[in-house]
Design an enzyme around this catalytic site. Structure first.
Site, mmCIF file in Angstrom:
data_model
loop_
_atom_site.group_PDB
_atom_site.id
_atom_site.type_symbol
_atom_site.label_atom_id
_atom_site.label_comp_id
_atom_site.label_asym_id
_atom_site.label_seq_id
_atom_site.Cartn_x
_atom_site.Cartn_y
_atom_site.Cartn_z
ATOM 1 N N HIS A 120 -20.927 -24.768 -35.324
ATOM 2 C CA HIS A 120 -19.992 -23.830 -35.963
ATOM 3 C C HIS A 120 -19.627 -24.324 -37.375
ATOM 4 O O HIS A 120 -19.695 -23.569 -38.343
ATOM 5 C CB HIS A 120 -18.751 -23.716 -35.071
ATOM 6 C CG HIS A 120 -17.618 -22.913 -35.626
ATOM 7 N ND1 HIS A 120 -17.261 -21.685 -35.126
ATOM 8 C CD2 HIS A 120 -16.734 -23.178 -36.617
ATOM 9 C CE1 HIS A 120 -16.227 -21.218 -35.796
ATOM 10 N NE2 HIS A 120 -15.878 -22.112 -36.704
ATOM 11 N N GLU A 121 -19.273 -25.596 -37.473
ATOM 12 C CA GLU A 121 -18.846 -26.128 -38.774
ATOM 13 C C GLU A 121 -20.010 -26.187 -39.759
ATOM 14 O O GLU A 121 -19.844 -25.883 -40.946
ATOM 15 C CB GLU A 121 -18.214 -27.523 -38.614
ATOM 16 C CG GLU A 121 -17.003 -27.577 -37.695
ATOM 17 C CD GLU A 121 -15.921 -26.583 -38.047
ATOM 18 O OE1 GLU A 121 -15.853 -26.128 -39.193
ATOM 19 O OE2 GLU A 121 -15.123 -26.232 -37.151
ATOM 20 N N HIS B 228 -20.676 -22.839 -41.219
ATOM 21 C CA HIS B 228 -19.733 -22.428 -42.270
ATOM 22 C C HIS B 228 -20.314 -22.678 -43.669
ATOM 23 O O HIS B 228 -19.958 -22.001 -44.627
ATOM 24 C CB HIS B 228 -18.409 -23.192 -42.141
ATOM 25 C CG HIS B 228 -17.406 -22.478 -41.279
ATOM 26 N ND1 HIS B 228 -17.124 -21.141 -41.421
ATOM 27 C CD2 HIS B 228 -16.615 -22.933 -40.281
ATOM 28 C CE1 HIS B 228 -16.198 -20.799 -40.524
ATOM 29 N NE2 HIS B 228 -15.892 -21.858 -39.817
ATOM 30 N N GLU C 106 -15.618 -16.730 -39.648
ATOM 31 C CA GLU C 106 -15.495 -17.352 -38.324
ATOM 32 C C GLU C 106 -16.504 -16.757 -37.341
ATOM 33 O O GLU C 106 -17.048 -17.467 -36.490
ATOM 34 C CB GLU C 106 -14.072 -17.179 -37.779
ATOM 35 C CG GLU C 106 -13.029 -18.011 -38.512
ATOM 36 C CD GLU C 106 -13.329 -19.507 -38.499
ATOM 37 O OE1 GLU C 106 -13.854 -20.015 -37.501
ATOM 38 O OE2 GLU C 106 -13.050 -20.151 -39.518
ATOM 39 N N ASP D 38 -19.291 -18.797 -35.366
ATOM 40 C CA ASP D 38 -19.368 -18.783 -33.897
ATOM 41 C C ASP D 38 -20.785 -18.470 -33.431
ATOM 42 O O ASP D 38 -21.353 -19.146 -32.563
ATOM 43 C CB ASP D 38 -18.414 -17.735 -33.318
ATOM 44 C CG ASP D 38 -16.978 -18.235 -33.237
ATOM 45 O OD1 ASP D 38 -16.766 -19.441 -33.401
ATOM 46 O OD2 ASP D 38 -16.085 -17.408 -32.986
HETATM 47 ZN ZN LIG Z 1 -14.567 -21.974 -38.311
#
Ligand SMILES: [Zn+2]
Length: 236
Positions: free
Chosen positions: A118-119, A122, A179, A183
Site C-alpha cells: 500500500h505504501e 502511494h 488511498e 489499497d
Molecule cells: Zn495510504
C-alpha cells in the site's frame, strides 16, 4: 532514462524506515512552542502559529531526509512521504495482528505485506506519480501513459462514487482516490509476493481449512489477522 526505467528506479529508491531506525532520526525541536495550562484555545493557536512558521521556514531549503515526521512510533500506522520517497512503518504496526514472525507466510503477507505494498503504491498514485525518484516534483510520464493512468484512475473514482456510506451520502471517489489506488495496488503486490515466496517452498499446509492464497486475504484466517485492504495511512 525511459519511463519504465524511471519507475523501476523510483521504486528501488523508496527508502524504508524500520522501527529500529526512528531513534536515530532527527526529532522536531519544540523549544520555541509555549504550552500552558490556562487556555486550551491559546495552546491551539500558538501550536498553529508555530507550525506555520516551521513550514514557511522550509521554503527554499533542501528536504531533510533524516527528519522524523508525522506520527509517533506508538501509533498503529504507516505512511509514504513523496518528497523523501520514503516509506515509514511505525513500531506499533510491526506486531500482531499485522506482523507476527511466528505466523504463517500467508498471514503476514496478508497483513503487513499489504500495508507495505500500500505504501509503495502511494509513490505511484495520483499524487505520488507527480514526484520523481529523488522526491522532486517532476513530470516523468509520457503523455500517452499519463492519459492511460487518468482513464484507469477515473474508473476507480466512478466506482467509489457509487458507494453509499449513509443513505444519500456517497463516498467522494476523487477525494479518496489515492488511498483506493494504494489499497488495490498493495493487495495485488502482496498477493504476487506471497505466490513468489510459496513457489520456492514445499507445499504449504492449509490454514483453518484454507489454502495460503485464500488465507492471506481472509480476515478470520489463523490468528485473526487484519482484513486486507483496510489499512488507512496518512501518506502524502
Ligand atoms: Zn495510504
Amino acid at each position: 532514462m525511459d519511463e519504465r526505467s524511471h519507475a523501476r528506479e523510483s521504486a528501488s529508491q523508496v527508502r524504508p524506515v524500520p522501527r529500529h531506525d526512528w531513534l536515530s532520526l532527527k526529532w522536531r525541536d519544540y523549544a520555541a512552542l509555549t504550552i500552558q495550562r490556562d487556555s486550551y484555545f491559546e495552546n491551539i493557536r500558538r501550536a498553529g502559529a508555530f507550525e506555520s512558521r516551521r513550514l514557511l521556514g522550509r521554503i527554499g531549503t533542501k528536504i531533510d531526509r533524516d527528519e522524523f515526521t508525522f506520527l509517533p512510533p506508538q501509533v498503529v500506522n504507516a505512511y509514504f512521504q513523496s518528497s523523501a520517497n520514503q516509506i515509514v512503518f511505525l513500531a506499533a504496526i510491526l506486531q500482531p495482528p499485522f506482523f507476527d514472525p511466528a505466523a504463517d507466510d500467508a498471514v503476514n503477507y496478508g497483513g503487513i505485506g499489504v500495508v507495505i505494498g500500500h505504501e509503495i503504491t502511494h509513490g505511484f498514485d495520483d499524487r505520488g506519480r507527480l514526484y520523481d525518484a529523488d522526491g522532486n516534483m517532476a513530470d516523468w510520464w509520457t503523455e500517452a501513459d499519463a492519459a492511460q493512468f487518468k482513464a484507469r484512475a477515473q474508473k476507480l473514482v466512478d466506482e467509489f462514487n457509487t458507494f453509499e456510506a449513509l443513505p444519500g451520502l456517497h463516498v467522494n471517489g476523487e477525494l479518496t482516490l489515492s488511498e483506493n489506488i494504494a489499497d488495490l495496488g498493495g493487495l495485488a503486490v502482496a498477493y504476487d509476493a506471497l505466490q513468489l515466496s510459496l513457489a520456492s517452498q514445499p507445499p504449504a499446509p492449509k490454514i483453518d481449512g484454507l489454502r495460503p492464497s485464500s488465507a492471506s486475504s481472509s480476515p478470520t484466517a489463523s490468528s485473526g489477522g487484519p482484513s486486507t485492504g483496510r489499512a488507512r495511512c496518512s501518506g502524502r
